[in-house]
Enzyme design. Structure first.
Site, PDB file in Angstrom:
ATOM      1  N   GLU A   1      58.563 -14.971  -5.501  1.00  0.00           N
ATOM      2  CA  GLU A   1      59.416 -13.848  -5.087  1.00  0.00           C
ATOM      3  C   GLU A   1      60.430 -14.295  -4.040  1.00  0.00           C
ATOM      4  O   GLU A   1      61.562 -13.818  -4.005  1.00  0.00           O
ATOM      5  CB  GLU A   1      58.555 -12.699  -4.524  1.00  0.00           C
ATOM      6  CG  GLU A   1      59.335 -11.404  -4.314  1.00  0.00           C
ATOM      7  CD  GLU A   1      60.244 -11.407  -3.096  1.00  0.00           C
ATOM      8  OE1 GLU A   1      61.351 -10.859  -3.183  1.00  0.00           O
ATOM      9  OE2 GLU A   1      59.851 -11.972  -2.056  1.00  0.00           O
ATOM     10  N   GLU A   2      60.002 -15.220  -3.178  1.00  0.00           N
ATOM     11  CA  GLU A   2      60.898 -15.673  -2.100  1.00  0.00           C
ATOM     12  C   GLU A   2      61.973 -16.614  -2.627  1.00  0.00           C
ATOM     13  O   GLU A   2      62.800 -17.109  -1.850  1.00  0.00           O
ATOM     14  CB  GLU A   2      60.095 -16.383  -1.001  1.00  0.00           C
ATOM     15  CG  GLU A   2      58.967 -15.547  -0.391  1.00  0.00           C
ATOM     16  CD  GLU A   2      59.457 -14.538   0.639  1.00  0.00           C
ATOM     17  OE1 GLU A   2      60.674 -14.455   0.868  1.00  0.00           O
ATOM     18  OE2 GLU A   2      58.604 -13.820   1.191  1.00  0.00           O
TER      19      GLU A   2
ATOM     20  N   HIS B   1      57.681 -13.019   7.892  1.00  0.00           N
ATOM     21  CA  HIS B   1      58.333 -14.348   7.954  1.00  0.00           C
ATOM     22  C   HIS B   1      58.171 -15.005   9.329  1.00  0.00           C
ATOM     23  O   HIS B   1      58.603 -16.140   9.509  1.00  0.00           O
ATOM     24  CB  HIS B   1      59.823 -14.298   7.556  1.00  0.00           C
ATOM     25  CG  HIS B   1      60.037 -14.017   6.100  1.00  0.00           C
ATOM     26  ND1 HIS B   1      61.157 -14.420   5.397  1.00  0.00           N
ATOM     27  CD2 HIS B   1      59.260 -13.389   5.194  1.00  0.00           C
ATOM     28  CE1 HIS B   1      61.061 -14.031   4.133  1.00  0.00           C
ATOM     29  NE2 HIS B   1      59.907 -13.391   3.992  1.00  0.00           N
TER      30      HIS B   1
ATOM     31  N   ASP C   1      53.549 -15.757  -3.830  1.00  0.00           N
ATOM     32  CA  ASP C   1      53.977 -16.973  -3.128  1.00  0.00           C
ATOM     33  C   ASP C   1      53.961 -16.842  -1.606  1.00  0.00           C
ATOM     34  O   ASP C   1      54.086 -15.761  -1.053  1.00  0.00           O
ATOM     35  CB  ASP C   1      55.377 -17.394  -3.596  1.00  0.00           C
ATOM     36  CG  ASP C   1      56.409 -16.263  -3.488  1.00  0.00           C
ATOM     37  OD1 ASP C   1      56.054 -15.099  -3.729  1.00  0.00           O
ATOM     38  OD2 ASP C   1      57.568 -16.562  -3.147  1.00  0.00           O
TER      39      ASP C   1
ATOM     40  N   ARG D   1      61.316   5.667  -0.127  1.00  0.00           N
ATOM     41  CA  ARG D   1      62.501   6.509  -0.261  1.00  0.00           C
ATOM     42  C   ARG D   1      63.004   6.424  -1.695  1.00  0.00           C
ATOM     43  O   ARG D   1      62.839   5.397  -2.354  1.00  0.00           O
ATOM     44  CB  ARG D   1      63.606   6.127   0.733  1.00  0.00           C
ATOM     45  CG  ARG D   1      64.267   4.802   0.465  1.00  0.00           C
ATOM     46  CD  ARG D   1      65.327   4.465   1.509  1.00  0.00           C
ATOM     47  NE  ARG D   1      66.462   5.342   1.439  1.00  0.00           N
ATOM     48  CZ  ARG D   1      67.013   5.948   2.503  1.00  0.00           C
ATOM     49  NH1 ARG D   1      66.517   5.764   3.709  1.00  0.00           N
ATOM     50  NH2 ARG D   1      68.061   6.723   2.372  1.00  0.00           N
TER      51      ARG D   1
HETATM   52 ZN   LIG Z   1      59.407 -12.308   2.342  1.00  0.00          ZN
HETATM   53 ZN   LIG Z   2      57.745 -10.425   0.612  1.00  0.00          ZN
END
Ligand SMILES: [Zn+2]
Ligand SMILES: [Zn+2]
Length: 437
Positions: free
Chosen positions: A170-171, A406, A104, A215
């Site tokens: 995902e957002e 973003h 997305d 990590r």
């Molecule tokens: Zn993002």
């Molecule tokens: Zn992302």
């Protein structure tokens, strides 16, 4: 940021499987990366120019499904709205792995000036806006399409099975819709194919192109929203004693809430954040309003800390409001947030040499805890996971000041496509070829 600490390397050395890991880049990885380089760039630019918001990734999903079909796979489509999955069975027995890419874009009006910049516009929450791949998910899709093509080319020699997961939203899904990783799982992608491990990657402006970051343990924060409504009793500004002032109560509440992280949370182990993002109350200088609404976000790296902060914030809100004679409705959290994204420490240590083999050991850094959230966290709660970062900021630019993910100027150095592909391929082949220790 420093090179991967000896702690991680030591954990790695303690595992007998390390001796099986490839110290150098596999020749088949180099060959595939060279062959796929220009395709990756073409796919990424095409997807970049045609960004789609969460749960609306129909064109992207069609492109992915068509590609997977052209490779001889049988993709399943329409999962969690627009998600696509496909299974590749290798010619030899071995473990099962899932590889995930998110598809997305964001309601951001692109300002990169790139020849393939997005000109797509839409209405988001009632506001006109551009649509842009400002988080680099265009790169993630292109990389996983390339990984699929490369692995299909190695099918006969391949050990085990690979599930490709192309995930929407995902957002976050649009208001009043479900979506993302949790919905993919709810629709059973791991019921049909239970992987032994899952890998994912994310391009980030905070690393230089050529670098990988990883990590073990907590990696990205749990992100939760809260909504607190403080209700008093409306009165004239000149006669506060004639009512109950929710503004003073809310101000006191905001001040007291600062002690939750600073006085009550053990920040020597893991950091946490409680931030107020909006205060809404009142309309005129001489009217004390009836109520004040506060919204904000909580970021944590541990599920116990997360639930403790929920309880503490509720407690502070209720008792501070009560001390003012006001009442409170505290929704903490007010919706389902993303859990902590946790990398399986043993898996991450085991695959560290794979990342080092493709990037060069000096280019693999132990990334600091990332206060952002990722819905990859849901997969990582189900099976051992490794999520790693791929540097996106071109040489000569400073990752500390480069436009971040973003931002309307977020600009991915396309060499990240190549490194992301090689890292994912090398890690996958090393994992599948090595029996679990
Ligand atoms: Zn993002
Ligand atoms: Zn992302």
């Amino acid at each position: 940021m420093h090179r991967l600490a000896t702690a991680l390397l030591c954990a790695c050395a303690a595992l007998p499987v390390l001796s099986h890991a490839q110290e150098a880049q596999r020749p088949e990885v180099a060959t595939a990366a060279t062959a796929l380089q220009s395709k990756l760039v073409d796919w990424r630019r095409d997807i970049h120019q045609h960004p789609e918001l969460g749960n609306r990734e129909t064109r992207t999903a069609a492109l992915v499904a068509e590609h997977l079909r052209s490779l001889g796979l049988e993709p399943k489509t329409g999962i969690a709205h627009t998600g696509v999955t496909a299974v590749l069975k290798g010619g030899r027995p071995g473990p099962k792995i899932a590889l995930r890419a998110d598809m997305d874009a964001l309601p951001v009006t692109e300002q990169t000036g790139l020849p393939f910049a997005s000109t797509v516009t839409t209405t988001y929450r009632g506001e006109p806006t551009g649509v842009m791949h400002a988080c680099g998910h265009d790169a993630h899709v292109a990389i996983l399409m390339g990984v699929a093509e490369a692995l299909v080319g190695m099918r006969e020699q391949l050990a085990g099975e690979v599930l490709f997961v192309f995930q929407p939203a995902e957002e976050g899904p649009p208001d009043d819709e479900d979506g993302g990783a949790s919905m993919m799982l709810a629709e059973g992608i791991f019921r049909d194919f239970k992987p032994d491990a899952i890998f994912g990657l994310h391009v980030f402006s905070t690393l230089q192109a050529g670098q990988l970051g990883v990590r073990g343990g907590p990696l990205m924060a749990a992100s939760d929203r809260f909504n607190i409504k403080v209700t008093g009793r409306q009165t004239h500004g000149s006669r506060p004693w004639g009512g109950i002032d929710p503004i003073v109560a809310a101000a006191d509440l905001i001040g007291s809430a600062q002690t939750i992280v600073s006085r009550r949370t053990n920040i020597s182990e893991l950091p946490a954040v409680v931030s107020f993002g909006a205060i809404k109350g009142g309309i005129r200088y001489n009217i004390i309003p009836d109520s004040v609404e506060l919204v904000g976000t909580i970021r944590t790296f541990d599920e116990d800390v997360r639930s403790d902060i929920f309880a503490d914030l509720k407690n502070v809100a209720e008792h501070v409001a009560a001390a003012h004679g006001a009442t409170v409705e505290a929704q903490v959290p007010d919706a389902t947030g993303n859990p902590v994204t946790v990398n399986d420490p043993a898996l991450t240590a085991r695959l560290l040499p794979s990342l080092q083999a493709v990037a060069g050991a000096e280019n693999v850094v132990e990334t600091p805890l990332n206060m952002g959230a990722e819905d990859f966290a849901y997969y990582a709660k189900e099976v051992p996971a490794m999520f790693f970062f791929v540097g996106a900021t071109a040489a000569g630019k400073d990752p500390a000041t480069a436009p971040s993910n973003h931002s309307p100027q977020f600009d991915l150095d396309e060499s990240a496509l190549d490194l992301g592909l090689r890292a994912m391929l090398q890690a996958t082949l090393d994992y599948l070829d090595t029996p679990a220790g």
